[in-house]
Design a protein around this motif. Sequence first.
Motif, mmCIF file in Angstrom:
data_model
loop_
_atom_site.group_PDB
_atom_site.id
_atom_site.type_symbol
_atom_site.label_atom_id
_atom_site.label_comp_id
_atom_site.label_asym_id
_atom_site.label_seq_id
_atom_site.Cartn_x
_atom_site.Cartn_y
_atom_site.Cartn_z
ATOM 1 N N HIS A 166 -57.233 35.912 -31.507
ATOM 2 C CA HIS A 166 -56.540 36.824 -32.421
ATOM 3 C C HIS A 166 -55.473 37.624 -31.682
ATOM 4 O O HIS A 166 -54.339 37.752 -32.153
ATOM 5 C CB HIS A 166 -57.530 37.769 -33.110
ATOM 6 N N GLN A 178 -49.641 30.337 -40.285
ATOM 7 C CA GLN A 178 -50.590 31.063 -39.448
ATOM 8 C C GLN A 178 -51.535 30.104 -38.734
ATOM 9 O O GLN A 178 -51.843 30.299 -37.544
ATOM 10 C CB GLN A 178 -51.361 32.083 -40.287
ATOM 11 N N VAL A 232 -58.276 34.160 -38.241
ATOM 12 C CA VAL A 232 -58.648 33.468 -37.003
ATOM 13 C C VAL A 232 -60.064 32.932 -37.115
ATOM 14 O O VAL A 232 -60.325 31.772 -36.780
ATOM 15 C CB VAL A 232 -58.485 34.391 -35.774
ATOM 16 N N ARG A 278 -53.800 36.866 -28.998
ATOM 17 C CA ARG A 278 -52.672 35.999 -28.643
ATOM 18 C C ARG A 278 -51.867 35.598 -29.879
ATOM 19 O O ARG A 278 -50.637 35.569 -29.850
ATOM 20 C CB ARG A 278 -53.177 34.762 -27.904
ATOM 21 N N ALA A 279 -52.556 35.240 -30.956
ATOM 22 C CA ALA A 279 -51.867 34.830 -32.183
ATOM 23 C C ALA A 279 -51.138 36.011 -32.817
ATOM 24 O O ALA A 279 -50.008 35.864 -33.305
ATOM 25 C CB ALA A 279 -52.868 34.225 -33.169
ATOM 26 N N ILE A 316 -51.182 37.802 -38.822
ATOM 27 C CA ILE A 316 -52.431 37.043 -38.646
ATOM 28 C C ILE A 316 -53.584 38.028 -38.466
ATOM 29 O O ILE A 316 -53.596 38.824 -37.531
ATOM 30 C CB ILE A 316 -52.334 36.084 -37.449
ATOM 31 N N VAL A 337 -51.683 28.478 -30.029
ATOM 32 C CA VAL A 337 -52.357 29.381 -29.076
ATOM 33 C C VAL A 337 -53.498 28.640 -28.394
ATOM 34 O O VAL A 337 -53.668 28.708 -27.168
ATOM 35 C CB VAL A 337 -52.861 30.652 -29.792
ATOM 36 N N VAL A 364 -49.702 28.688 -35.747
ATOM 37 C CA VAL A 364 -49.656 29.615 -34.614
ATOM 38 C C VAL A 364 -50.986 29.590 -33.871
ATOM 39 O O VAL A 364 -51.026 29.502 -32.638
ATOM 40 C CB VAL A 364 -49.326 31.054 -35.080
ATOM 41 N N ILE A 365 -52.082 29.635 -34.600
ATOM 42 C CA ILE A 365 -53.413 29.618 -33.983
ATOM 43 C C ILE A 365 -53.631 28.305 -33.229
ATOM 44 O O ILE A 365 -54.139 28.290 -32.104
ATOM 45 C CB ILE A 365 -54.504 29.864 -35.047
#
Length: 145
Positions: free
Chosen positions: A46, A25, A61, A48-49, A56, A32, A28-29
């Motif tokens: 948040h 996670q 986030v 977008r992720a 997520i 982004v 991914v953040i």
Amino acid sequence: MAASAERASRIERLCANKRLRMTGQRRVIARVLSDAKDHPDVEEVHRRAHAVDTRISLSTVYRTLKLLADNGILERHDFGAGRGRYEEAARSHHDHLIDIETGRVIEFRNEDIERIQHRVAKELGFDLVGHRLELYGVPTKRARK
């Protein structure tokens, strides 16, 4: 996974350099944020992720952005409207112009402004070691057309 998705983003590499644990996670953040061309707030990060990984949560986030900011990887800005907005901290120096009608943030660098700031500091008996400049405005009528 596509080859481009397998390459570590700039923020992921900065996290690795600081020996921060990268969960899926967080990865991914970080991606982004590395892909952002704007200065997203927590809710936008948040959104977008979450589009990439629905597991997520908003609290994940928040915690990740705080961790990255505390480690000097992200810079948090308060451009008004009561919400923090984020950008990568390791980027070259620039200032910001904020459109108060839309919230859009325009990055710029102006050598005249840089020279004036150094001159003012020197006149006041200081060596300038850093600064942050935020300008707030509305588009001129000509630019609104």
